[in-house]
Design a protein around this motif. Structure first.
Motif, PDB file in Angstrom:
ATOM      1  N   VAL A 188      86.145  24.522  46.073  1.00  0.00           N
ATOM      2  CA  VAL A 188      86.932  25.660  46.532  1.00  0.00           C
ATOM      3  C   VAL A 188      86.812  25.763  48.054  1.00  0.00           C
ATOM      4  O   VAL A 188      85.688  25.739  48.593  1.00  0.00           O
ATOM      5  N   PRO A 189      87.932  25.848  48.783  1.00  0.00           N
ATOM      6  CA  PRO A 189      87.856  25.952  50.245  1.00  0.00           C
ATOM      7  C   PRO A 189      87.079  27.192  50.691  1.00  0.00           C
ATOM      8  O   PRO A 189      86.996  28.183  49.961  1.00  0.00           O
ATOM      9  N   GLU A 190      86.519  27.114  51.881  1.00  0.00           N
ATOM     10  CA  GLU A 190      85.812  28.277  52.423  1.00  0.00           C
ATOM     11  C   GLU A 190      86.745  29.476  52.541  1.00  0.00           C
ATOM     12  O   GLU A 190      86.365  30.604  52.268  1.00  0.00           O
ATOM     13  N   LYS A 191      87.980  29.214  52.942  1.00  0.00           N
ATOM     14  CA  LYS A 191      89.000  30.272  52.965  1.00  0.00           C
ATOM     15  C   LYS A 191      90.347  29.610  52.737  1.00  0.00           C
ATOM     16  O   LYS A 191      91.019  29.164  53.657  1.00  0.00           O
ATOM     17  N   ALA A 192      90.722  29.525  51.482  1.00  0.00           N
ATOM     18  CA  ALA A 192      91.944  28.811  51.108  1.00  0.00           C
ATOM     19  C   ALA A 192      93.158  29.421  51.793  1.00  0.00           C
ATOM     20  O   ALA A 192      93.276  30.654  51.920  1.00  0.00           O
ATOM     21  N   ASP A 193      94.068  28.556  52.224  1.00  0.00           N
ATOM     22  CA  ASP A 193      95.333  29.014  52.782  1.00  0.00           C
ATOM     23  C   ASP A 193      96.197  29.516  51.627  1.00  0.00           C
ATOM     24  O   ASP A 193      96.608  28.747  50.756  1.00  0.00           O
ATOM     25  N   VAL A 194      96.451  30.800  51.604  1.00  0.00           N
ATOM     26  CA  VAL A 194      97.245  31.376  50.517  1.00  0.00           C
ATOM     27  C   VAL A 194      98.525  32.026  51.050  1.00  0.00           C
ATOM     28  O   VAL A 194      99.092  32.914  50.429  1.00  0.00           O
ATOM     29  N   LYS A 229     104.994  27.067  44.642  1.00  0.00           N
ATOM     30  CA  LYS A 229     105.305  26.623  46.005  1.00  0.00           C
ATOM     31  C   LYS A 229     104.040  26.579  46.861  1.00  0.00           C
ATOM     32  O   LYS A 229     103.793  25.612  47.599  1.00  0.00           O
ATOM     33  N   LEU A 230     103.242  27.631  46.771  1.00  0.00           N
ATOM     34  CA  LEU A 230     102.015  27.715  47.569  1.00  0.00           C
ATOM     35  C   LEU A 230     101.062  26.568  47.235  1.00  0.00           C
ATOM     36  O   LEU A 230     100.567  25.874  48.128  1.00  0.00           O
ATOM     37  N   LEU A 231     100.824  26.353  45.947  1.00  0.00           N
ATOM     38  CA  LEU A 231      99.868  25.328  45.532  1.00  0.00           C
ATOM     39  C   LEU A 231     100.338  23.918  45.872  1.00  0.00           C
ATOM     40  O   LEU A 231      99.526  23.037  46.169  1.00  0.00           O
ATOM     41  N   SER A 232     101.641  23.710  45.838  1.00  0.00           N
ATOM     42  CA  SER A 232     102.164  22.379  46.142  1.00  0.00           C
ATOM     43  C   SER A 232     102.213  22.122  47.644  1.00  0.00           C
ATOM     44  O   SER A 232     101.792  21.063  48.119  1.00  0.00           O
ATOM     45  N   GLN A 233     102.717  23.086  48.400  1.00  0.00           N
ATOM     46  CA  GLN A 233     102.938  22.867  49.823  1.00  0.00           C
ATOM     47  C   GLN A 233     101.691  23.096  50.667  1.00  0.00           C
ATOM     48  O   GLN A 233     101.522  22.462  51.709  1.00  0.00           O
ATOM     49  N   ARG A 234     100.817  23.987  50.243  1.00  0.00           N
ATOM     50  CA  ARG A 234      99.595  24.265  51.016  1.00  0.00           C
ATOM     51  C   ARG A 234      98.407  23.413  50.569  1.00  0.00           C
ATOM     52  O   ARG A 234      97.497  23.151  51.359  1.00  0.00           O
ATOM     53  N   HIS A 235      98.433  22.958  49.297  1.00  0.00           N
ATOM     54  CA  HIS A 235      97.213  22.344  48.755  1.00  0.00           C
ATOM     55  C   HIS A 235      97.425  21.018  48.043  1.00  0.00           C
ATOM     56  O   HIS A 235      96.468  20.451  47.506  1.00  0.00           O
ATOM     57  N   GLY A 236      98.634  20.496  47.989  1.00  0.00           N
ATOM     58  CA  GLY A 236      98.841  19.140  47.510  1.00  0.00           C
ATOM     59  C   GLY A 236      98.835  18.955  46.008  1.00  0.00           C
ATOM     60  O   GLY A 236      98.573  17.844  45.519  1.00  0.00           O
ATOM     61  N   ALA A 241     121.879  21.451  37.278  1.00  0.00           N
ATOM     62  CA  ALA A 241     120.940  22.564  37.197  1.00  0.00           C
ATOM     63  C   ALA A 241     119.895  22.305  36.116  1.00  0.00           C
ATOM     64  O   ALA A 241     120.220  21.906  34.997  1.00  0.00           O
ATOM     65  N   ALA A 242     118.613  22.528  36.443  1.00  0.00           N
ATOM     66  CA  ALA A 242     117.516  22.264  35.524  1.00  0.00           C
ATOM     67  C   ALA A 242     117.073  23.549  34.842  1.00  0.00           C
ATOM     68  O   ALA A 242     117.353  24.652  35.315  1.00  0.00           O
ATOM     69  N   ASP A 243     116.364  23.398  33.713  1.00  0.00           N
ATOM     70  CA  ASP A 243     115.847  24.574  33.013  1.00  0.00           C
ATOM     71  C   ASP A 243     114.417  24.888  33.422  1.00  0.00           C
ATOM     72  O   ASP A 243     113.763  25.741  32.819  1.00  0.00           O
ATOM     73  N   HIS A 244     113.920  24.197  34.438  1.00  0.00           N
ATOM     74  CA  HIS A 244     112.590  24.437  34.973  1.00  0.00           C
ATOM     75  C   HIS A 244     112.620  24.027  36.435  1.00  0.00           C
ATOM     76  O   HIS A 244     113.651  23.557  36.923  1.00  0.00           O
ATOM     77  N   VAL A 245     111.528  24.209  37.136  1.00  0.00           N
ATOM     78  CA  VAL A 245     111.490  23.803  38.539  1.00  0.00           C
ATOM     79  C   VAL A 245     110.197  23.046  38.807  1.00  0.00           C
ATOM     80  O   VAL A 245     109.141  23.393  38.285  1.00  0.00           O
ATOM     81  N   VAL A 246     110.322  21.968  39.593  1.00  0.00           N
ATOM     82  CA  VAL A 246     109.177  21.130  39.943  1.00  0.00           C
ATOM     83  C   VAL A 246     108.989  21.169  41.453  1.00  0.00           C
ATOM     84  O   VAL A 246     109.948  21.009  42.216  1.00  0.00           O
ATOM     85  N   TYR A 247     107.749  21.390  41.874  1.00  0.00           N
ATOM     86  CA  TYR A 247     107.408  21.351  43.290  1.00  0.00           C
ATOM     87  C   TYR A 247     106.488  20.157  43.513  1.00  0.00           C
ATOM     88  O   TYR A 247     105.339  20.142  43.037  1.00  0.00           O
ATOM     89  N   GLU A 248     106.996  19.150  44.203  1.00  0.00           N
ATOM     90  CA  GLU A 248     106.185  17.978  44.499  1.00  0.00           C
ATOM     91  C   GLU A 248     105.186  18.303  45.606  1.00  0.00           C
ATOM     92  O   GLU A 248     105.451  19.122  46.482  1.00  0.00           O
ATOM     93  N   PRO A 249     104.013  17.661  45.590  1.00  0.00           N
ATOM     94  CA  PRO A 249     102.973  17.995  46.567  1.00  0.00           C
ATOM     95  C   PRO A 249     103.362  17.597  47.979  1.00  0.00           C
ATOM     96  O   PRO A 249     103.979  16.555  48.202  1.00  0.00           O
ATOM     97  N   ALA A 250     102.999  18.453  48.922  1.00  0.00           N
ATOM     98  CA  ALA A 250     103.183  18.145  50.345  1.00  0.00           C
ATOM     99  C   ALA A 250     101.827  17.750  50.923  1.00  0.00           C
ATOM    100  O   ALA A 250     100.778  18.162  50.429  1.00  0.00           O
ATOM    101  N   GLY A 251     101.842  16.928  51.970  1.00  0.00           N
ATOM    102  CA  GLY A 251     100.592  16.502  52.592  1.00  0.00           C
ATOM    103  C   GLY A 251      99.819  15.572  51.680  1.00  0.00           C
ATOM    104  O   GLY A 251     100.396  14.779  50.932  1.00  0.00           O
ATOM    105  N   GLU A 252      98.495  15.688  51.705  1.00  0.00           N
ATOM    106  CA  GLU A 252      97.640  14.819  50.897  1.00  0.00           C
ATOM    107  C   GLU A 252      97.674  15.286  49.444  1.00  0.00           C
ATOM    108  O   GLU A 252      97.224  16.383  49.117  1.00  0.00           O
ATOM    109  N   ALA A 253      98.212  14.450  48.572  1.00  0.00           N
ATOM    110  CA  ALA A 253      98.333  14.823  47.161  1.00  0.00           C
ATOM    111  C   ALA A 253      96.972  14.769  46.478  1.00  0.00           C
ATOM    112  O   ALA A 253      96.207  13.824  46.672  1.00  0.00           O
ATOM    113  N   LYS A 254      96.681  15.767  45.662  1.00  0.00           N
ATOM    114  CA  LYS A 254      95.397  15.820  44.960  1.00  0.00           C
ATOM    115  C   LYS A 254      95.453  15.136  43.598  1.00  0.00           C
ATOM    116  O   LYS A 254      94.449  15.075  42.891  1.00  0.00           O
TER     117      LYS A 254
END
Length: 335
Positions: A300-306, A57-64, A20-33
């Motif tokens: 900034v995307p025209e309409k970011a996936d949020v 989660k949103l920023l990693s999985q939706r936006h890389g 068990a960790a004391d923090h959480v890391v979300y690795e980028p999905a899709g094209e990593a920025k």
């Protein structure tokens, strides 16, 4: 042989990172920025411990983006919003390309505070939500970080975000907020694709400095839902000036650029909205996500996936009622 196998399995689990960790890391999905966003959760009231993992989660999985969420922890390793001296795994700040924070009255030890200060001094963008205007308090007078205390001429919040805690301008838990886009700045990239801004937290009294660019003002509503009409009554400001609560409306989102003590510039996006429940609203959530893109200097995307990743049903804010017994690891994507 049995006595040998058990320790071997235990060591293998630790080595593989399953402990068990004391923090959480979300690795980028899709094209990593190629950008690392560190999100700081640490307030007693507005459920940052729920909002920051959702954004990560949103920023990693939706936006890389790679996202790391740090928490205030109790002695038992569970998330404890009241543990004002705690920030888990501050080492992550050394590689942060941006900080997103929802903090209130934190007072970390010197080592942790120095790591935060070093990240700020690198000139990375800062996205401050809600109580981050009064993020720090409780440092002793002889601390090198005493100037951060909110009672010290507004402290860190006023110096960087442009405001500190002043008052609940709207009636707390009675009057919600409708975001009204500032017409003169409607073309700003942070407002791209943004509509229907609503927060069930109230409007804070706020007077950002002249160098701030106001993006959204907060219309106080008579009730707690978006369909209630605007409030209309008079109230005295901190400067003892009586005015109608919605004329002029208080600023609830703005940008500025601040030169820090190391001589580098920090791009700032601040909003006095940002409770976990506020971020259940698509338009308010997109405003924050756009602010992160802007801070990082990415188009900034025209309409970011949020769209949240998984179910997001935030707990209502308040000084009591936060979920207990939750560990950072419980927010991992695998769970």
């Amino acid at each position: 042989m049995k006595h040998f196998i058990l320790p071997f399995i235990t060591l293998a689990l630790v080595a593989s990172g399953l402990r068990a960790a004391d923090h959480v890391v979300y690795e980028p999905a899709g094209e990593a920025k190629g950008k690392h966003i560190v999100l700081l959760a640490g307030d007693e009231e507005y459920r940052s411990e729920e909002a920051m993992p959702m954004l990560g989660k949103l920023l990693s999985q939706r936006h890389g983006f790679k996202c790391t969420v740090l928490f205030s922890l109790g002695a038992d390793g569970t998330i404890d919003p009241t543990a004002g001296a705690s920030l888990s795994h501050p080492e992550a700040l050394a590689s942060a390309d941006a900080i997103v924070m929802l903090l209130r009255f934190r007072h970390w030890d010197d080592a942790t505070s120095k790591k935060f200060e070093a990240a700020v001094h690198r000139g990375i963008p800062i996205i401050g939500l809600r109580t981050s205007t009064h993020a720090f308090n409780g440092y002793p007078q002889d601390s090198p970080f005493a100037a951060w205390n909110f009672g010290n001429n507004g402290g860190w919040g006023r110096k960087f975000l442009g405001e500190t805690w002043v008052s609940h301008w709207g009636k707390h838990k009675v009057e919600a907020t409708k975001g009204i886009i500032e017409a003169a700045n409607a073309s700003h990239p942070i407002l791209r694709g943004v509509s229907d801004i609503f927060a069930n937290s109230d409007v804070y009294e706020a007077a950002p400095p002249p160098d701030a660019l106001i993006l959204v003002r907060g219309q106080i509503l008579q009730g707690m839902t978006a369909d209630t009409p605007p409030a209309s009554y008079k109230k005295a400001t901190a400067a003892k000036v009586e005015q109608d609560v919605n004329s002029p409306m208080m600023s609830v989102a703005w940008t500025r650029v601040v030169k820090n003590d190391a001589g580098t510039d920090n791009k700032i996006f601040c909003t006095t909205m940002g409770a976990a429940t506020d971020l259940a609203i698509e338009g308010t959530r997109r405003l924050v996500v756009n602010g992160i893109f802007w801070g990082l200097g990415i188009e900034v995307p025209e309409k970011a996936d949020v769209t949240p990743v998984g179910d997001y049903q935030p707990t209502m804010y308040g000084f009591k009622g936060n979920k207990t017994g939750v560990k950072p690891d419980d927010h991992a994507l695998a769970k």
